[in-house]
Design a protein around this motif. Structure first.
Motif, short mmCIF file in Angstrom:
data_model
loop_
_atom_site.label_atom_id
_atom_site.label_comp_id
_atom_site.label_asym_id
_atom_site.label_seq_id
_atom_site.Cartn_x
_atom_site.Cartn_y
_atom_site.Cartn_z
N ALA A 149 0.87 -1.19 0.01
CA ALA A 149 -0.01 0.05 0.17
C ALA A 149 0.93 1.22 -0.04
N ARG A 150 1.90 1.30 0.93
CA ARG A 150 2.83 2.44 0.85
C ARG A 150 3.51 2.58 -0.53
N GLU A 151 3.68 1.56 -1.19
CA GLU A 151 4.45 1.71 -2.24
C GLU A 151 3.69 2.41 -3.40
N ASN A 152 2.45 2.20 -3.16
CA ASN A 152 1.56 2.56 -4.27
C ASN A 152 0.69 4.03 -3.75
N GLY A 153 1.24 4.46 -2.79
CA GLY A 153 0.71 5.67 -2.13
C GLY A 153 -0.63 5.72 -1.60
N TRP A 154 -0.98 4.44 -1.15
CA TRP A 154 -2.34 4.31 -0.58
C TRP A 154 -2.45 4.14 0.96
N SER A 155 -3.55 4.29 1.51
CA SER A 155 -3.87 4.02 3.04
C SER A 155 -4.38 2.57 3.10
N VAL A 156 -4.02 2.12 4.57
CA VAL A 156 -4.59 0.82 4.81
C VAL A 156 -5.43 1.06 6.23
N GLN A 157 -6.57 0.35 5.79
CA GLN A 157 -7.37 0.43 7.06
C GLN A 157 -7.63 -0.98 7.60
N GLU A 158 -7.23 -1.42 8.58
CA GLU A 158 -7.28 -2.87 9.06
C GLU A 158 -8.35 -2.97 10.27
N ASN A 159 -9.23 -4.19 10.03
CA ASN A 159 -10.09 -4.40 11.07
C ASN A 159 -10.28 -6.18 11.12
N LEU A 160 -9.95 -6.92 12.17
CA LEU A 160 -9.93 -8.07 12.23
C LEU A 160 -9.76 -8.84 11.26
N GLY A 161 -8.62 -8.87 10.68
CA GLY A 161 -8.07 -9.54 9.45
C GLY A 161 -8.63 -8.84 8.18
N ASP A 162 -9.28 -7.93 8.10
CA ASP A 162 -9.74 -7.24 6.86
C ASP A 162 -8.95 -5.97 6.48
N PHE A 163 -8.16 -6.14 5.57
CA PHE A 163 -7.62 -4.73 5.06
C PHE A 163 -8.18 -4.28 3.95
N ASP A 164 -8.31 -2.95 4.05
CA ASP A 164 -9.04 -2.15 2.99
C ASP A 164 -7.85 -1.23 2.51
N LEU A 165 -7.43 -1.33 1.24
CA LEU A 165 -6.42 -0.48 0.55
C LEU A 165 -6.85 0.67 -0.15
N ALA A 166 -6.82 1.77 0.29
CA ALA A 166 -7.63 2.82 -0.49
C ALA A 166 -6.76 3.79 -1.09
N ARG A 167 -7.13 4.38 -2.17
CA ARG A 167 -6.39 5.32 -3.02
C ARG A 167 -6.61 6.83 -2.11
N ASP A 168 -5.82 7.78 -2.78
CA ASP A 168 -6.00 9.20 -2.19
C ASP A 168 -7.27 9.79 -2.15
N ASP A 169 -8.30 9.37 -2.93
CA ASP A 169 -9.70 10.08 -2.90
C ASP A 169 -10.42 9.07 -1.93
N THR A 170 -10.01 8.24 -1.18
CA THR A 170 -10.48 7.22 -0.60
C THR A 170 -11.46 6.17 -0.90
N SER A 171 -11.40 6.17 -2.48
CA SER A 171 -12.05 4.75 -3.06
C SER A 171 -11.07 3.67 -2.71
N ILE A 172 -11.92 2.36 -2.52
CA ILE A 172 -11.02 1.13 -2.09
C ILE A 172 -10.58 0.60 -3.42
N ALA A 173 -9.26 0.51 -3.25
CA ALA A 173 -8.64 -0.33 -4.59
C ALA A 173 -8.83 -1.73 -4.51
N LEU A 174 -8.64 -2.17 -3.28
CA LEU A 174 -8.63 -3.55 -3.07
C LEU A 174 -8.85 -3.89 -1.55
N LYS A 175 -9.64 -5.17 -1.37
CA LYS A 175 -9.60 -5.53 -0.11
C LYS A 175 -9.16 -6.91 0.07
N ILE A 176 -8.37 -7.20 1.05
CA ILE A 176 -7.68 -8.27 1.38
C ILE A 176 -8.41 -9.03 2.73
N HIS A 177 -8.63 -10.22 2.82
CA HIS A 177 -9.05 -10.79 4.06
C HIS A 177 -8.05 -11.73 4.38
N LEU A 178 -7.62 -12.03 5.53
CA LEU A 178 -6.54 -12.71 5.95
C LEU A 178 -7.37 -13.61 7.24
#
Length: 514
Positions: free
Chosen positions: A111-140
């Motif tokens: 996420a850092r390499e792409n300039g995105w933010s990461v929101q993590e909650n109980l194994g769910d990772f939301d990778l968001a762009r600068d415009d806050t739109s979510i580019a990718l969700k990853i669940h672990l």
């Protein structure tokens, strides 16, 4: 009931058949059925929504995954996806050390390499762009091996995280469920390397342990050690049992003391004289790591380079298993990034061994050469050792090593990955202007001349595999050749099965073309 219409027209062959399939899955009873229908209702597909790759939808049906273009179709059901726009969600399940330690670090770095933010909650990772739109969700999802495999073959997860290579029976089950050939380099991807390391208390005079002593302790056949194990290593211990114990009629003693916390294990070792624990590489902390030794006197230590070369026998690749179906381009981009130099750095920092090939000059291999001289018998004369030094001294050994499955001419999982990685590096120009030499070695059983022939055949086999991975086209600025020295450079004792397996190898050596 929710109904969604998917844009764009699509020409369907008219058919009266209706594909009504109730997907039988393990651990996924919560999933709801969805129904995709063509505009004229001539085609209906019923199943569980599995994924979308940007062009085709995949549903889980009774016979396995079913993929089709959904243009112009209508979806009914509470789990119907919104495909336009679609937010990809990559679901990964398996080994806790991967889900809790390694993958979160990699996701954050990606996420850092792409300039995105990461929101993590109980194994769910939301990778968001600068415009806050979510580019990718990853669940672990950290799950025990059997449960994770069940969820994966039921298409309730996109990727299986495993600390060991899947068994042949598991590969067959996955194939019959429509997941494809998971033991190929594309579907069975190696993310990193780890190792099991026997340790004792830091004040002990003990420096080594033999494989016989280790297997005896783990099978409960010996009271030499007070054994402590870490729960998180269950998957790797199963791999150890299958490789080093079951062929000799031994199995893991299920009554051994197992602890869930690494700190508890190291505390037990520190406070108990004569204790033995098995810890992951990079987490031996304040304990005394023990080298593996054999009857012939050769030792093998768990070190960065011995893991990279697989010269340390308790090295285990860490796998990501992917289904045969296509993933969304955003999911594919993340998985491809995991092979990048940036990802390799994160893997090292997380306490694992990365896959990047590193050079090992001959001048840094004094112990290996000393072993060769000490172990040379009448069948490996001084002239052969001098020939080996003369050929190899102008070159540099790369850490990529190729080994074969026991009793087989098929490369093991790590070696298949090495073939893929090497072919990609050659294709990318990283070996431009260099000569690549595959150097074969053997164990010491049998006549030296026959062993040299066997090691030459193995080197040729690896060369063919690499050329095949390159599509049969070798760049003009790269040359590839083979050489063989048979039993001249042992890494372990030949009077043990694991030692023989360690010695049967093909090494990668390179030098500037002159």
């Amino acid at each position: 009931m929710m109904r969604r219409k998917f844009k764009n027209s699509m020409r369907w062959n008219r058919c009266a058949a209706v594909f009504a399939a109730h997907f039988l899955c393990i651990g996924a009873v919560h999933a709801e059925m969805v129904t995709f229908r063509s505009e004229d209702n001539s085609v209906a597909v019923v199943g569980r929504f599995v994924g979308y790759d940007g062009e085709t939808v995949t549903l889980g049906v009774e016979t396995g995954p079913l993929s089709f273009r959904a243009d112009g179709m209508t979806c009914d059901g509470p789990d119907c996806p919104v495909l336009d726009p679609y937010t990809p969600r990559l679901r990964m399940i398996g080994a806790p050390r991967m889900a809790d330690v390694l993958l979160p670090s990699l996701i954050d770095a990606y996420a850092r390499e792409n300039g995105w933010s990461v929101q993590e909650n109980l194994g769910d990772f939301d990778l968001a762009r600068d415009d806050t739109s979510i580019a990718l969700k990853i669940h672990l999802d950290a799950s025990p091996p059997d449960l994770a495999f069940g969820e994966f073959i039921a298409q309730d997860a996109d990727i299986l995280m495993s600390m060991r290579e899947l068994r042949q029976t598991e590969l067959e089950v996955a194939r019959t469920k429509g997941l494809g050939q998971l033991n190929t380099a594309r579907q069975g991807r190696i993310l990193a390397l780890d190792a099991l390391v026997p340790v004792t208390d830091a004040g002990s005079d003990l420096q080594t342990v033999s494989m016989a002593e280790l297997t005896s302790a783990l099978s409960g056949q010996s009271d030499q050690f007070d054994v402590h194990l870490l729960d998180d290593l269950d998957n790797q211990l199963v791999g150890f049992e299958e490789r080093f114990m079951r062929p000799f009629g031994f199995s893991l003693d299920q009554s051994l003391n197992k602890l869930s916390d690494l700190g508890e294990v190291t505390a037990q070792v520190a406070s108990t004289k004569g204790s033995l624990a098995i810890l992951p590489y990079g987490n031996t902390q304040n304990t005394q790591p023990l080298a593996l030794d054999g009857p012939c006197g050769l030792r093998s230590n768990a070190e960065f380079l011995t893991l990279k070369t697989e010269d340390y026998p308790l090295t285990f690749p860490i796998f990501l298993y992917l289904p045969q179906r296509n993933l969304h381009p955003m999911e594919d981009a993340f998985l491809e990034w995991l092979r990048s130099p940036s990802a390799q750095l994160v893997i090292r920092r997380a306490g694992f061994v990365d896959l990047a090939a590193v050079p090992i000059p001959l001048s840094d291999q004094g112990d290996r050469l000393a072993n060769a001289i000490r172990s040379a018998g009448t069948e490996v004369p001084l002239g052969e050792l001098q020939r080996m030094i003369r050929i190899l001294s102008p070159q540099v050994r790369m850490s990529s090593t190729f080994r074969f499955e026991p009793g087989s001419t098929r490369l093991d999982g790590q070696s298949r990955s090495n073939v893929f990685q090497l072919a990609q590096s050659i294709r990318d120009g990283r070996f431009a202007g260099q000569n690549i030499m595959f150097v074969g070695f053997s164990d010491g059983r049998g006549p030296a001349e026959a062993n040299r022939d066997l090691s030459a055949a193995r080197a040729e086999s690896v060369r063919r595999d690499v050329e095949r991975a390159l599509g049969g086209v070798i760049p003009d600025n790269v040359s590839i050749e083979t050489e063989a020295f048979g039993e001249a450079l042992p890494m372990a004792c030949d009077d043990t099965v694991w030692g023989q397996q360690t010695n049967r190898r093909v090494e990668l050596w390179v030098q500037d073309a002159g």
